[in-house]
Design a protein around this motif. Structure first.
Motif, PDB file in Angstrom:
ATOM      1  N   ARG A  32     -10.449   5.502   2.350  1.00  0.00           N
ATOM      2  CA  ARG A  32      -9.397   5.696   1.194  1.00  0.00           C
ATOM      3  C   ARG A  32      -9.541   4.431   0.443  1.00  0.00           C
ATOM      4  O   ARG A  32      -9.307   3.055   0.822  1.00  0.00           O
ATOM      5  CB  ARG A  32      -8.180   5.867   1.680  1.00  0.00           C
TER       6      ARG A  32
ATOM      7  N   TYR B 177       0.835  -1.194  -0.029  1.00  0.00           N
ATOM      8  CA  TYR B 177       0.080   0.046   0.139  1.00  0.00           C
ATOM      9  C   TYR B 177       0.859   1.151   0.020  1.00  0.00           C
ATOM     10  O   TYR B 177       2.025   1.435   0.739  1.00  0.00           O
ATOM     11  CB  TYR B 177      -0.990   0.088   1.164  1.00  0.00           C
TER      12      TYR B 177
ATOM     13  N   ASN C 219      -7.942  10.814   6.413  1.00  0.00           N
ATOM     14  CA  ASN C 219      -9.128  10.139   6.126  1.00  0.00           C
ATOM     15  C   ASN C 219      -9.133   8.808   6.059  1.00  0.00           C
ATOM     16  O   ASN C 219      -8.226   8.289   5.008  1.00  0.00           O
ATOM     17  CB  ASN C 219      -9.486  11.047   4.782  1.00  0.00           C
ATOM     18  N   ARG C 220      -9.902   8.240   6.821  1.00  0.00           N
ATOM     19  CA  ARG C 220      -9.790   6.878   6.771  1.00  0.00           C
ATOM     20  C   ARG C 220     -10.540   6.119   5.519  1.00  0.00           C
ATOM     21  O   ARG C 220     -10.220   5.143   4.967  1.00  0.00           O
ATOM     22  CB  ARG C 220     -10.593   6.158   7.971  1.00  0.00           C
TER      23      ARG C 220
ATOM     24  N   ARG D 299       0.836   5.897  -0.579  1.00  0.00           N
ATOM     25  CA  ARG D 299      -0.312   6.940  -0.704  1.00  0.00           C
ATOM     26  C   ARG D 299       0.530   8.393  -0.609  1.00  0.00           C
ATOM     27  O   ARG D 299       1.565   8.313  -0.079  1.00  0.00           O
ATOM     28  CB  ARG D 299      -1.097   7.043   0.719  1.00  0.00           C
TER      29      ARG D 299
ATOM     30  N   LEU E  10      -4.873  11.575  -1.684  1.00  0.00           N
ATOM     31  CA  LEU E  10      -5.867  11.514  -0.480  1.00  0.00           C
ATOM     32  C   LEU E  10      -5.029  11.616   0.788  1.00  0.00           C
ATOM     33  O   LEU E  10      -3.840  11.153   0.973  1.00  0.00           O
ATOM     34  CB  LEU E  10      -6.952  10.194  -0.457  1.00  0.00           C
ATOM     35  N   THR E  11      -5.696  12.646   1.862  1.00  0.00           N
ATOM     36  CA  THR E  11      -4.648  12.534   3.305  1.00  0.00           C
ATOM     37  C   THR E  11      -4.800  11.195   4.012  1.00  0.00           C
ATOM     38  O   THR E  11      -5.870  10.644   3.869  1.00  0.00           O
ATOM     39  CB  THR E  11      -5.202  13.756   3.841  1.00  0.00           C
TER      40      THR E  11
ATOM     41  N   SER F  11      -0.419  12.485  -0.366  1.00  0.00           N
ATOM     42  CA  SER F  11      -1.751  13.380  -0.248  1.00  0.00           C
ATOM     43  C   SER F  11      -2.299  14.446  -1.280  1.00  0.00           C
ATOM     44  O   SER F  11      -3.471  14.879  -1.224  1.00  0.00           O
ATOM     45  CB  SER F  11      -1.176  14.208   0.839  1.00  0.00           C
TER      46      SER F  11
ATOM     47  N   ASP G 184      -3.373   5.250  -3.173  1.00  0.00           N
ATOM     48  CA  ASP G 184      -4.229   6.193  -3.055  1.00  0.00           C
ATOM     49  C   ASP G 184      -3.404   7.568  -3.478  1.00  0.00           C
ATOM     50  O   ASP G 184      -2.296   7.844  -2.800  1.00  0.00           O
ATOM     51  CB  ASP G 184      -4.694   6.380  -1.763  1.00  0.00           C
TER      52      ASP G 184
END
Length: 191
Positions: free
Chosen positions: A45, A5, A42-43, A7, A38-39, A9, A35
């Motif tokens: 995602r 995973y 924020n859950r 991510r 996306l921050t 932001s 992701d």
């Protein structure tokens, strides 16, 4: 099986470094979920949800760093607890997290606190920067959807009562909330 995973932001950031690190850690390209924009606070995602759904008992969820997974202590603990209860191992940049080990738990919580602290600093700097820009006259907010002339026309049509709010919104290409705000502003100004 290794599930990765990654991510970032903002849309301007690049995932290449994180994806490369996941490949180095043994995750295959088809098992990396991402992701973009996306921050971590924020859950909700989609990439994280897909990664968690792909994990089965005995698998490892691999993330390059803990702050890519979560930006708050409660969120990091919640994800870790969910993984542990499902029999999934959390791999943080090559280090396997053992939730039963007191030292491992301490380090995990310390890393989560640092991630949360970093997120708080980013918010603080953003607010300070916006206040400074506002003070200098450079931050004026969003450009209005309607020009003053268009807004006056919209209000006139609304007051005539021949069009519904939905019709006016469609006619002017705006949301219904914009119509309501325009009408409210006209009432406040006494027009």
């Amino acid at each position: 099986m290794l599930i990765g995973y990654a991510r970032v932001s903002t849309a301007a950031q690049d995932l290449t470094v994180q994806q490369r690190r996941l490949l180095e850690l043994g995750v295959t390209e088809d098992r990396i979920y991402v992701d973009h924009g996306l921050t971590g606070t924020n859950r909700a995602r989609p990439g994280l949800e897909q990664a968690l759904a792909a994990c089965r008992e005995g698998d490892q969820l691999v993330v390059p760093k803990l702050d890519r997974l979560a930006r708050s202590v409660p969120d990091a603990r919640s994800i870790c607890d969910q993984l542990t209860s499902d029999g999934i191992v959390l791999n943080l940049g090559g280090s396997v997290h053992d939730p039963k080990d007191p030292v491992g738990r301490l380090l995990f919580n310390a890393l989560a606190m640092v991630a949360e602290f970093e997120a708080d600093l980013i918010k603080l700097r953003t607010r300070e920067g916006m206040a400074l820009a506002r003070e200098r006259g450079r931050l004026k907010g969003r450009k209005p959807k309607l020009s003053p002339r268009q807004e006056a026309h919209l209000v006139k049509l609304f007051k005539e009562g021949e069009h519904s709010v939905a019709e006016l919104a469609e006619l002017f290409g705006v949301a219904r909330a914009t119509v309501y705000r325009a009408v409210e502003r006209s009432m406040e100004s006494g027009v």
